[in-house]
Design a protein around this motif. Structure first.
Motif, short mmCIF file in Angstrom:
data_model
loop_
_atom_site.label_atom_id
_atom_site.label_comp_id
_atom_site.label_asym_id
_atom_site.label_seq_id
_atom_site.Cartn_x
_atom_site.Cartn_y
_atom_site.Cartn_z
N CYS A 155 14.73 51.57 34.23
CA CYS A 155 13.50 51.81 33.46
C CYS A 155 13.11 53.28 33.62
O CYS A 155 13.21 53.83 34.72
N LYS A 201 16.87 48.55 26.10
CA LYS A 201 16.90 49.91 26.65
C LYS A 201 17.66 50.03 27.97
O LYS A 201 17.59 49.14 28.82
N LEU A 261 15.15 38.93 28.42
CA LEU A 261 14.33 39.71 27.47
C LEU A 261 14.10 38.98 26.15
O LEU A 261 13.27 39.38 25.35
N LYS A 300 7.16 41.30 30.39
CA LYS A 300 6.63 42.55 30.94
C LYS A 300 7.64 43.71 30.95
O LYS A 300 7.32 44.80 31.38
N ASN A 351 9.30 45.24 28.48
CA ASN A 351 9.35 46.18 27.34
C ASN A 351 10.78 46.50 26.89
O ASN A 351 11.11 47.64 26.59
N ASP A 352 11.64 45.47 26.89
CA ASP A 352 13.03 45.61 26.41
C ASP A 352 13.96 46.44 27.31
O ASP A 352 15.05 46.83 26.88
N TRP A 353 13.58 46.69 28.56
CA TRP A 353 14.48 47.41 29.47
C TRP A 353 15.50 46.44 30.05
O TRP A 353 15.14 45.48 30.73
N VAL A 383 10.04 54.46 32.16
CA VAL A 383 8.65 54.59 31.68
C VAL A 383 7.86 55.63 32.47
O VAL A 383 7.23 56.52 31.90
N SER A 397 0.89 53.45 33.05
CA SER A 397 1.90 53.00 32.08
C SER A 397 2.95 52.06 32.64
O SER A 397 3.71 51.47 31.88
N CYS A 398 3.01 51.90 33.96
CA CYS A 398 4.06 51.05 34.54
C CYS A 398 3.91 49.61 34.05
O CYS A 398 2.88 48.98 34.29
N PRO A 399 4.91 49.07 33.35
CA PRO A 399 4.78 47.74 32.75
C PRO A 399 4.56 46.62 33.75
O PRO A 399 3.97 45.59 33.43
N THR A 400 5.04 46.79 34.99
CA THR A 400 4.91 45.72 35.98
C THR A 400 3.95 46.08 37.11
O THR A 400 3.91 45.41 38.15
#
Length: 307
Positions: free
Chosen positions: A239, A93, A306, A231, A233-235, A241, A195-198
């Protein structure tokens, strides 16, 4: 020739809309008293990571009269970039702001034209244009000018169109009529924080920049810390999110700027295409893109991380 404050203000706002800006708000140039302790604490806590440039020009960041001689007004402008089309969902992404041409050049041209219009119609007006690469607190000025409020994810948010837009300023030595700040409409919502992945949003309205995926994939020049593995999510670049989950972004409207039209090659790329990207393809596909900022080796580093 236009001759009064009210007409000057009306003219500038209508010109901004004519040039394609989403909205325009104006504040009196002066010291940002409320933002000074916030910026100081943010830097003290090393939330800027390796973005050492954030420590430079502390006073100028808080006072535009130190940037533009005899500055009277800060004109804040928003330019929508929300895309009509989106990437192949199976791919790595890319942040939506990078789908089209580099916004710095697109906005700079519009700001130059706006300043020229002001000078041609009003007369002897001096000023400078700023597009996020100078020491100006964009969000603080846009918020002060009533264009939105700064949300818990630290982005500027508006009730009408959410947050997918760029912020820019024109600081000029002309007195104008000033707008009032709007109110905060985040309420009890914590969607961005949850929702923040990190877990980069360390408290409501406080983002630790050194934990943000955008920081790791764009700003950080060395290897990405191994503890971040799994962590992202494919970014691969930036990002979105905390914006994607924001309820106000259901009101996002598609932009109307031709230069932000998504690069069709970028949108159609599969995960395999990203993994196998060559420097030649990188230079061709991202010739005018903000993705160039990561450079080929930086993008490859992100993609390798990733996998």
């Amino acid at each position: 020739m236009i001759q009064n404050k009210s007409t000057y203000t009306e003219f500038i706002k209508s010109e901004a809309i004519r040039l394609g800006f989403l909205s325009c708000g104006i504040s009196k140039a002066g010291f940002l008293e409320e933002d000074a302790p916030r910026l100081e604490n943010w830097l003290k806590n090393n939330n800027n990571g390796q973005m050492s440039y954030m420590e430079n020009h502390f006073d100028k960041r808080l006072n535009p009269t130190l940037l533009v001689e005899d500055a009277k007004s800060v004109i804040s402008l928003l330019l929508n970039y929300y895309p009509e089309e989106h990437q192949n969902p199976e791919a790595f992404k890319i942040s939506k702001y990078a789908y089209g041409e580099d916004y710095h050049f697109v906005i700079k041209e519009k700001l130059k034209e706006l300043l020229f219009s002001i000078q041609s119609t009003i007369g002897d007006v001096s000023g400078r244009a700023f597009v996020d690469s100078a020491p100006v607190l964009d969000r603080a000025w846009a918020s002060k000018s009533g264009l939105g409020w700064i949300g818990k994810n630290s982005n500027l948010i508006t009730q009408k169109v959410g947050s997918f837009y760029f912020i820019a300023e024109l600081i000029i030595d002309l007195d104008l009529e000033y707008d009032n700040a709007t109110t905060d409409h985040c309420g009890n919502c914590t969607a961005c924080i949850d929702s923040c992945p990190t877990e980069a949003i360390v408290a409501p309205y406080v983002v630790d920049g050194s934990k943000c995926i955008s920081y790791f994939t764009i700003e950080l020049k060395e290897n990405i810390p191994i503890e971040m593995k799994g962590k992202f999510n494919d970014w691969a670049f930036g990002c979105d999110v905390c914006q994607d989950v924001c309820p106000w972004n259901k009101f996002s409207k598609k932009h109307s700027e031709p230069l932000f039209t998504a690069n069709s090659e970028l949108l159609s790329m599969s995960k395999k295409d990203w993994i196998e990207i060559t420097e030649e393809t990188f230079k061709t596909v991202f010739k005018k893109s903000p993705i160039k900022r990561a450079k080929f080796l930086g993008l490859k580093r992100n993609i390798d991380f990733l996998q």
